[in-house]
Design an enzyme around this catalytic site. Structure first.
Site, PDB file in Angstrom:
ATOM      1  N   SER A 127       0.832  -1.197   0.000  1.00  0.00           N
ATOM      2  CA  SER A 127       0.000   0.000   0.000  1.00  0.00           C
ATOM      3  C   SER A 127       0.878   1.263   0.000  1.00  0.00           C
ATOM      4  O   SER A 127       1.626   1.472  -0.944  1.00  0.00           O
ATOM      5  CB  SER A 127      -0.955  -0.078   1.196  1.00  0.00           C
ATOM      6  OG  SER A 127      -1.979   0.855   1.097  1.00  0.00           O
TER       7      SER A 127
ATOM      8  N   HIS B 147      -8.302  -4.913  -0.445  1.00  0.00           N
ATOM      9  CA  HIS B 147      -7.022  -4.251  -0.148  1.00  0.00           C
ATOM     10  C   HIS B 147      -6.124  -5.111   0.750  1.00  0.00           C
ATOM     11  O   HIS B 147      -4.933  -4.861   0.850  1.00  0.00           O
ATOM     12  CB  HIS B 147      -7.298  -2.889   0.503  1.00  0.00           C
ATOM     13  CG  HIS B 147      -6.114  -1.973   0.476  1.00  0.00           C
ATOM     14  ND1 HIS B 147      -5.481  -1.608  -0.699  1.00  0.00           N
ATOM     15  CD2 HIS B 147      -5.430  -1.370   1.475  1.00  0.00           C
ATOM     16  CE1 HIS B 147      -4.465  -0.793  -0.409  1.00  0.00           C
ATOM     17  NE2 HIS B 147      -4.415  -0.644   0.906  1.00  0.00           N
TER      18      HIS B 147
ATOM     19  N   ASP C 274     -10.250  -4.187  -4.953  1.00  0.00           N
ATOM     20  CA  ASP C 274      -9.620  -3.309  -3.960  1.00  0.00           C
ATOM     21  C   ASP C 274     -10.372  -1.970  -3.927  1.00  0.00           C
ATOM     22  O   ASP C 274     -10.408  -1.253  -4.929  1.00  0.00           O
ATOM     23  CB  ASP C 274      -8.146  -3.104  -4.355  1.00  0.00           C
ATOM     24  CG  ASP C 274      -7.336  -2.454  -3.245  1.00  0.00           C
ATOM     25  OD1 ASP C 274      -7.900  -1.590  -2.535  1.00  0.00           O
ATOM     26  OD2 ASP C 274      -6.162  -2.801  -3.107  1.00  0.00           O
TER      27      ASP C 274
HETATM   28  C1  MLT Z   1      -1.391   6.064  -0.073  1.00  0.00           C
HETATM   29  O1  MLT Z   1      -1.767   7.080   0.466  1.00  0.00           O
HETATM   30  O2  MLT Z   1      -0.207   5.762  -0.241  1.00  0.00           O
HETATM   31  C2  MLT Z   1      -2.460   5.151  -0.570  1.00  0.00           C
HETATM   32  O3  MLT Z   1      -3.693   5.759  -0.495  1.00  0.00           O
HETATM   33  C3  MLT Z   1      -2.470   3.857   0.154  1.00  0.00           C
HETATM   34  C4  MLT Z   1      -2.714   4.054   1.611  1.00  0.00           C
HETATM   35  O4  MLT Z   1      -3.854   4.096   2.041  1.00  0.00           O
HETATM   36  O5  MLT Z   1      -1.733   4.119   2.329  1.00  0.00           O
END
Ligand code: MLT
Length: 203
Positions: free
Chosen positions: A102, A183, A152
């Site tokens: 992520s 996710h 996701d």
């Molecule tokens: C981010 O901000 O890098 C993406 O939205 C993934 C997350 O939720 O961290």
């Protein structure tokens, strides 16, 4: 940066750089690293940015909307940190494979979007496009595994596809795994990532 380093028993294997998701820490992905390459050295890093107390690797303006200036700054900071750690712990700076989930996958992608030798390879789990409108360096020496979920809710499949296409255009060797998942990480994608790792780095 806060981190944990564990020296592996097989020094020929790449050092695994572990990059957690929002709210995680340097230890989160240790079990995943242990599944993928139990004999490799690991460097787990904690993101330097806090969002409501949750560690991240760079700031965002809203969900999925990145603070580009901070992303560039943090990407450079992480790249230099890896080099410093290679000196400190005596691992090969040119043989580092990231495992990012992520937000951690997004900064791993950003490392490759900005520097062609930052990473030897990367396992990007549930990743987004870090930046648009820039020339990605030649990544013909880089192998990338992308794990994604078709359902996701945070990362639309089209975005992961766009990332894969951009990396392929930069000549990276990209392997995609699409699971019927959201996710969350799945055991299936970790098994596929392990197969990819073994094919690329142990044969
Ligand atoms: C981010 O901000 O890098 C993406 O939205 C993934 C997350 O939720 O961290």
């Amino acid at each position: 940066m806060q981190h944990i380093f564990k020296e592996g028993t097989d020094h020929k294997l790449p050092t695994l750089l572990l990059l957690h998701g929002t709210g995680g820490n340097e230890r989160d992905l240790l079990p995943i690293a242990d599944m993928i390459a139990p004999n490799a050295s690991v460097l787990g890093v904690r993101g330097n940015v806090l969002e409501n107390g949750m560690p991240r690797f760079f700031r965002r303006l809203a969900e999925g909307v990145f603070d580009e200036e901070d992303l560039i700054f943090r990407t450079n900071e992480l790249n230099e940190f890896i080099s410093d750690m290679a000196d400190q712990y005596q691992f090969n700076r040119n043989n580092v494979v990231a495992i990012g989930y992520s937000n951690g996958a997004n900064i791993a992608a950003s490392l490759m979007y900005h520097y062609n030798r930052a990473l030897k390879g990367a396992i990007l789990l549930h990743a987004m496009v870090p930046r648009r409108g820039i020339q990605i360096p030649d990544l013909s020496e880089t192998s990338i595994f992308i794990g994604a979920g078709t359902n996701d809710p945070i990362i639309p499949p089209a975005e992961t596809k766009e990332l894969a296409d951009a990396l392929k255009l930069a000549k990276a060797d990209v392997t995609e795994h699409w699971g019927d998942a959201g996710h969350q990480l799945t055991r299936e994608e970790i098994i596929k990532a392990k197969e990819w790792f073994e094919k690329n780095y142990t044969k």
